[in-house]
Structure formats: structure tokens, C-alpha cells
Design a protein around this motif. Structure first.
Motif, PDB file in Angstrom:
ATOM      1  N   SER A  83       0.841  -1.197   0.000  1.00 37.18           N
ATOM      2  CA  SER A  83       0.000   0.000   0.000  1.00 37.18           C
ATOM      3  C   SER A  83       0.875   1.245   0.000  1.00 37.18           C
ATOM      4  N   ASN A  84       0.257   2.396  -0.263  1.00 34.30           N
ATOM      5  CA  ASN A  84       0.980   3.661  -0.158  1.00 34.30           C
ATOM      6  C   ASN A  84       1.423   3.898   1.286  1.00 34.30           C
ATOM      7  N   VAL A  87       4.623   2.175   1.898  1.00 34.46           N
ATOM      8  CA  VAL A  87       5.727   2.958   1.320  1.00 34.46           C
ATOM      9  C   VAL A  87       6.138   4.043   2.309  1.00 34.46           C
ATOM     10  N   ASP A  88       5.152   4.776   2.814  1.00 33.03           N
ATOM     11  CA  ASP A  88       5.424   5.867   3.755  1.00 33.03           C
ATOM     12  C   ASP A  88       6.138   5.348   5.006  1.00 33.03           C
ATOM     13  N   PRO A 105       8.142  10.084  -0.427  1.00 30.30           N
ATOM     14  CA  PRO A 105       6.989   9.331  -0.947  1.00 30.30           C
ATOM     15  C   PRO A 105       6.084  10.231  -1.796  1.00 30.30           C
ATOM     16  N   ASP A 107       3.443  10.130  -5.744  1.00 31.54           N
ATOM     17  CA  ASP A 107       3.039   9.489  -6.997  1.00 31.54           C
ATOM     18  C   ASP A 107       4.136   9.713  -8.018  1.00 31.54           C
ATOM     19  N   TYR A 116       3.423   4.611  -6.928  1.00 31.44           N
ATOM     20  CA  TYR A 116       3.714   5.428  -5.744  1.00 31.44           C
ATOM     21  C   TYR A 116       4.998   4.904  -5.131  1.00 31.44           C
ATOM     22  N   HIS A 132       4.705   0.976  -4.396  1.00 27.51           N
ATOM     23  CA  HIS A 132       3.363   0.362  -4.455  1.00 27.51           C
ATOM     24  C   HIS A 132       2.801   0.679  -5.839  1.00 27.51           C
TER      25      HIS A 132
END
Length: 138
Positions: A83-84, A87-88, A105, A107, A116, A132
Motif C-alpha cells: 500500500s501507499n 511505502v510511507d 513518498p 506518486d 507510488y 506500491h
């Protein structure tokens, strides 16, 4: 997902601490070392870090840290995130562990819609991309 990658580093213990901290939010853990004393010439000692599937005995991904030899170069490694938010979390953990920001992070639609990612470098200049891809959603 990545099957396995060798990363050549200048300090195994510091690098192990970095990768464990950076990848902990994604479920990666240390799982063992490979002693090359019984291996063919040229095979190095290795320190293993793997995702939950790999460590659990399934088809997953692993990273093997090895001592960098003079003249070796760094590495760029893309790691799949679910998921985003993942990533974060991985980016924040990597920065907190001493990583250098190489792209917050965001797009990355210049690659593709729904891409992303975030980028960091470890203390040896090896680069990680946490990514992601929306088309990989379950």
C-alpha cells in the motif's frame, strides 16, 4: 517482490542494523548467516534478511549482505509494498535508521499511473525504492 539480492557493504553490522530497521515495517527479519568456508571459491560469507514468506519457508524475497571488496559498486533495489501507507512507513523507518532521502513518498506517474514510491540511500550509497503499484492491489 524480489527473490534475492546480494548487497556489498563496508560495515556488515551497521548495514544489518539499517536494513532491519528500514524493512521492519514490511515484516522483514534477520534469519541467519551463511558461512562460506565450505562453499566453492569466490562465494562470500553472507548475512540473511528476509520477508515473512521467505523466513516462513515459502516463496518470498531475501537480501544477503556481504563484505564489499575494493572497487565494488553499490546497488539499486526496488521493494514491493502492499500500500501507499507501507511505502510511507518504510521510507520513514529508513530515514530514521540513518538513510539519506533520495525522493520523498509521492506518486510517480511519469513511470505509470498508480505508481507510488519513495527512495533512500544507505550509508554506502546503495539505493532502495519502496514502491506500491496500484495495479498490484489484491
Amino acid at each position: 517482490m524480489i527473490d534475492h539480492v546480494y548487497i556489498s557493504v563496508t560495515d556488515i553490522e551497521k548495514s544489518k542494523a539499517f536494513y532491519l530497521a528500514a524493512l521492519e515495517p514490511l515484516g522483514w527479519t534477520a534469519f541467519g548467516n551463511f558461512d562460506a568456508s565450505s562453499a566453492p571459491a569466490g562465494v562470500p560469507d553472507l548475512v540473511g534478511i528476509g520477508d515473512a514468506t521467505y523466513v516462513g519457508g515459502g516463496v518470498g524475497s531475501s537480501i544477503w549482505l556481504r563484505q564489499r571488496e575494493p572497487g565494488e559498486t553499490g546497488l539499486y533495489l526496488g521493494i514491493v509494498c502492499d500500500s501507499n501507507d507501507a511505502v510511507d512507513a518504510a521510507y520513514a523507518a529508513a530515514i530514521s535508521a540513518g538513510g539519506a532521502d533520495e525522493g520523498k513518498p509521492a506518486d510517480r506517474t511519469y513511470f505509470a499511473p498508480g505508481y507510488y514510491a519513495a527512495n533512500v540511500a544507505d550509508r554506502d550509497g546503495n539505493r532502495l525504492e519502496f514502491v506500491h503499484k496500484a495495479w498490484h492491489d489484491k
